[in-house]
Design a protein around this motif. Structure first.
Motif, PDB file in Angstrom:
ATOM      1  N   VAL A 147       4.007   1.131  -4.242  1.00 16.38           N
ATOM      2  CA  VAL A 147       4.206   0.582  -5.586  1.00 16.38           C
ATOM      3  C   VAL A 147       5.046   1.500  -6.446  1.00 16.38           C
ATOM      4  N   ALA A 148       4.772   2.801  -6.383  1.00 13.09           N
ATOM      5  CA  ALA A 148       5.491   3.761  -7.229  1.00 13.09           C
ATOM      6  C   ALA A 148       6.962   3.881  -6.845  1.00 13.09           C
ATOM      7  N   VAL A 204      -2.889  -3.027  -1.989  1.00 16.85           N
ATOM      8  CA  VAL A 204      -2.457  -1.778  -2.621  1.00 16.85           C
ATOM      9  C   VAL A 204      -3.381  -0.658  -2.161  1.00 16.85           C
ATOM     10  N   ASP A 205      -3.014   0.586  -2.507  1.00 18.78           N
ATOM     11  CA  ASP A 205      -3.812   1.743  -2.087  1.00 18.78           C
ATOM     12  C   ASP A 205      -5.029   1.978  -2.969  1.00 18.78           C
ATOM     13  N   GLU A 209      -2.539   1.451  -8.480  1.00 16.17           N
ATOM     14  CA  GLU A 209      -1.471   0.581  -7.973  1.00 16.17           C
ATOM     15  C   GLU A 209      -1.756  -0.883  -8.328  1.00 16.17           C
ATOM     16  N   SER A 252       0.829  -1.207   0.000  1.00 14.62           N
ATOM     17  CA  SER A 252       0.000   0.000   0.000  1.00 14.62           C
ATOM     18  C   SER A 252       0.862   1.255   0.000  1.00 14.62           C
ATOM     19  N   ASP A 291      -7.432  -3.329  -3.185  1.00 17.89           N
ATOM     20  CA  ASP A 291      -7.263  -2.128  -2.358  1.00 17.89           C
ATOM     21  C   ASP A 291      -8.222  -2.153  -1.171  1.00 17.89           C
TER      22      ASP A 291
END
Length: 466
Positions: A11-12, A322-323, A327, A8, A283
């Protein structure tokens, strides 16, 4: 139930390769398996049919008098086919044929200059060996997925191999024989595993020299790691479709997804093999919890519960948190699943953003199992992240693009200086002369005689032989 990987908001932060390394994967050491199968392959290459017979007896417990299945056995399998199952087979064949007919490629002629054309022709492979597994799951559906595209491509000679089954009198599975009959395939061999791959690659002769199986030009079809290793061993001698690993499913799901659907789909792929991968990307922690609860309820009640539970608990399976859906798409592209389901709001829009997947199943009513049998799509798909660079089996698999280059004298003359300049820049002057010679004045003599006009250095004295 599924182990969790919490990415979360992170990823970036990962470059593509680093993100791929975080994905759940099963170990898949083809080279290790190759060490086991190479002696079998070498034996079949050297001895032919006797080696195949010995290997089938050793691994499948069946002694074959003949490798090829009698035509009467194929006919009987079709005649004895349960009507309901026959309808299912024929539905699959019809839909797969309809979807794959659209993949035909037309001949394309391009005029690149006045008098100069390039024609792209797509020619089918001459002879293909298709493999249908017969281990934990006997996949009659794989016969359809391999044979129909080959037939549409125009392959002239198609052979099928599938393991001999002790429970079927030493013949391949009855369903596989029945599908072969429905498709008009009459060259079927009761040979499985690496032995089938080697038989197709090298052909098989009896001790008296009689040919039992002609060598093929290409081998396609899924199999276990030993089949994959055998395909690697013969690649180059023949073409192969891919080095397929164990099946995998990834599901992108948000809070709108039904946890019953998600859990059922994850279980459906875990049913294939203890090493199968089932991955949820979401998410929503609430959905992840609900899916875990549903897996815990459903998996122990399944027919293949032990296999399923082993797969779900393995390092190749898990839930990735993930958020948001952005993502989730990035993670799905890093994972590059064989099968990717999208169970979100605006599922089609999300699906169109995904770049890496073997096949994408959109919404609550397009489960992977539909694609396994009756969607019309092909279920022979890239695994192990190979969807980043490879596609699934199709009509294109069995076609080779061939260029026909057709230039007139004027068209060649117009570009002759460019060819000569290019060739000289690469220190390949004879390449240029192959063009300029076509325009030389025939009245002009070739250069001086090497024998008459060039000085010749004396070499070292020649020793007389005793």
């Amino acid at each position: 139930m599924l182990r969790r990987i919490d990415l979360s908001g992170e990823v970036a932060d990962y470059p593509a390769r680093a993100l791929r390394e975080l994905m759940p994967r099963a170990p898949f050491d083809v080279n290790e398996a190759l060490r086991s199968v190479q002696p079998l392959i070498d034996d079949i290459a050297r001895r032919g049919t006797p080696a195949v017979v010995e290997i089938v007896e050793r691994f499948d417990g069946v002694h074959l008098e003949h490798l090829r299945v009698p035509a009467t056995a194929i006919k009987t399998a079709v005649e004895e086919l349960d009507p309901e199952l026959r309808r299912a087979y024929e539905t699959s064949i019809r839909r797969v044929r309809a979807a794959h007919e659209a993949q035909r490629l037309p001949e394309v002629v391009t005029e690149v200059a006045p008098g100069g054309t390039i024609t792209e022709r797509y020619l089918p492979v001459g002879r293909v060996g298709l493999y249908a597994p017969g281990g934990l799951a006997v996949l009659a559906s794989s016969v359809i997925m391999n044979a129909v595209p080959a037939q549409i491509a125009g392959v002239g000679s198609i052979a099928l191999a599938s393991p001999a089954q002790k429970t079927n009198g030493g013949l391949p599975d009855q369903g596989i024989l029945a599908v072969a009959g429905l498709l008009g395939l009459d060259e079927v061999y009761a040979v499985g595993g690496p032995a089938a791959i080697a038989m197709f690659a090298y052909g098989a002769r009896r001790e008296d020299g009689a040919v039992e199986c002609e060598a093929v030009d290409m081998i396609t079809g899924p199999g276990n790691i030993y089949v994959t290793a055998a395909k690697r061993a013969v690649r180059g001698l023949v073409g192969i479709d891919a080095e397929a690993g164990t099946t995998e499913i990834a599901v992108i799901a948000d809070a709108t997804a039904d946890p019953v659907h998600v859990a059922a789909d994850l279980i459906s792929q875990a049913e294939h093999d203890p090493a199968a991968a089932s991955v949820l990307i979401t998410d929503s922690r609430e959905l992840a919890d609900a899916v875990d609860a549903e897996l815990a309820r459903r998996a122990p009640e399944a027919r293949h519960a032990q296999r399923i539970l082993t797969a779900l608990a393995g390092e190749q399976s898990g839930t990735i948190l993930v958020d948001d859906i952005d993502e989730a798409v990035a993670v799905a592209d890093a994972y590059a699943a064989e099968h990717l389901e999208i169970q979100t709001a605006d599922a089609r829009e999300v699906a169109l953003r995904v770049r890496n997947a073997g096949a994408i199943f959109i919404g609550a009513y397009s489960p992977v199992s539909l694609g396994d049998y009756c969607a019309g799509s092909n279920h022979v798909l890239p695994t192990g992240g190979c969807a980043r660079h490879s596609a699934g089996l199709s009509v294109h698999t069995f076609l080779r693009g061939v260029h026909l280059i057709d230039y007139s004298r004027d068209a060649l003359e117009a570009v002759a200086d460019d060819v000569v300049a290019f060739a000289n820049s690469e220190d390949l002057p004879s390449h240029g002369e192959a063009v300029s010679a076509r325009f030389a004045d025939p009245a002009v003599k070739a250069g001086p005689s090497l024998k008459a006009d060039l000085p010749v250095k004396a070499g070292p004295p020649v020793k007389e032989l005793p």
